[in-house]
Design a protein around this motif. Structure first.
Motif, mmCIF file in Angstrom:
data_model
loop_
_atom_site.group_PDB
_atom_site.id
_atom_site.type_symbol
_atom_site.label_atom_id
_atom_site.label_comp_id
_atom_site.label_asym_id
_atom_site.label_seq_id
_atom_site.Cartn_x
_atom_site.Cartn_y
_atom_site.Cartn_z
ATOM 1 N N LYS A 146 36.824 97.299 57.139
ATOM 2 C CA LYS A 146 36.670 96.766 55.798
ATOM 3 C C LYS A 146 36.672 97.930 54.812
ATOM 4 O O LYS A 146 35.812 98.806 54.880
ATOM 5 N N THR A 147 37.645 97.960 53.911
ATOM 6 C CA THR A 147 37.782 99.083 52.982
ATOM 7 C C THR A 147 37.350 98.746 51.562
ATOM 8 O O THR A 147 37.250 99.634 50.727
ATOM 9 N N TYR A 148 37.085 97.468 51.286
ATOM 10 C CA TYR A 148 36.697 97.088 49.934
ATOM 11 C C TYR A 148 35.613 96.026 50.005
ATOM 12 O O TYR A 148 35.712 95.074 50.766
ATOM 13 N N ASP A 149 34.576 96.203 49.224
ATOM 14 C CA ASP A 149 33.504 95.227 49.117
ATOM 15 C C ASP A 149 33.334 94.890 47.640
ATOM 16 O O ASP A 149 33.036 95.770 46.821
ATOM 17 N N LYS A 154 32.306 99.083 46.606
ATOM 18 C CA LYS A 154 32.749 100.119 47.541
ATOM 19 C C LYS A 154 34.264 100.001 47.749
ATOM 20 O O LYS A 154 34.787 98.921 47.978
ATOM 21 N N GLY A 155 34.970 101.107 47.639
ATOM 22 C CA GLY A 155 36.412 101.118 47.838
ATOM 23 C C GLY A 155 37.190 100.945 46.564
ATOM 24 O O GLY A 155 38.406 100.920 46.582
#
Length: 159
Positions: A146-149, A154-155
């Motif tokens: 998971k690269t984006y939250d 985050k990301g």
């Protein structure tokens, strides 16, 4: 065969390879058969064992010459799909079922309105999907990372 490309190509094809069709015009009028091949660049179909013509083939390397009987293409307007319930030729419409699945439905004079199933031959792939991981495949753990939250941000790139 020497056919020209069609002037106006059919964008949404309702006749598929493997369909049971009746020839409605031409020398084989009234006969039924299965579609062997669809030639979309010419708006034509080849029906198995129908519209037979003699073809003279010259001898060459690796094959013999002679006079052979081959299936010639028919224009798609000269065939109609057979209704599975009535056994008569019918037109095809698309409809959506309650579960949201898109299906082909018979329509026209003498049609039962029944669902025309997709031919089984279309489910067979010419080249099977690879089952082993190749050298150019992305590893599964990198794909699942998971690269984006959205909640924490985050990301998110600095703009």
């Amino acid at each position: 065969m020497g056919w020209k490309a069609a002037q106006k190509l059919i964008q949404n094809w309702k006749i598929l390879r493997g369909d049971n069709v009746m020839i409605i015009r031409g020398k084989d009028k009234g006969e039924t058969g299965v579609i062997k091949r669809v030639i979309r660049t010419q708006n034509r179909v080849i029906v198995e064992g129908k519209n037979l013509v003699k073809k003279h083939i010259k001898q060459g390397q690796g094959h013999e010459g002679g006079i052979f009987t081959v299936e010639a293409p028919l224009h798609v307007s000269n065939v109609q799909v057979i209704d599975p319930q009535t056994g008569k030729p019918c037109k095809i419409a698309y409809a959506y079922q309650e579960d949201g699945k898109k299906v082909r439905v018979s329509r026209g004079v003498g049609a039962s309105g029944s669902i025309i199933p997709r031919p089984e031959i279309l489910k067979i792939r010419a080249t099977p999907r690879p089952t082993t991981v190749g050298p150019k495949d992305t590893p599964r753990d990198l794909v699942m990372e998971k690269t984006y939250d959205a909640k924490s941000g985050k990301g998110m790139p600095d703009l």
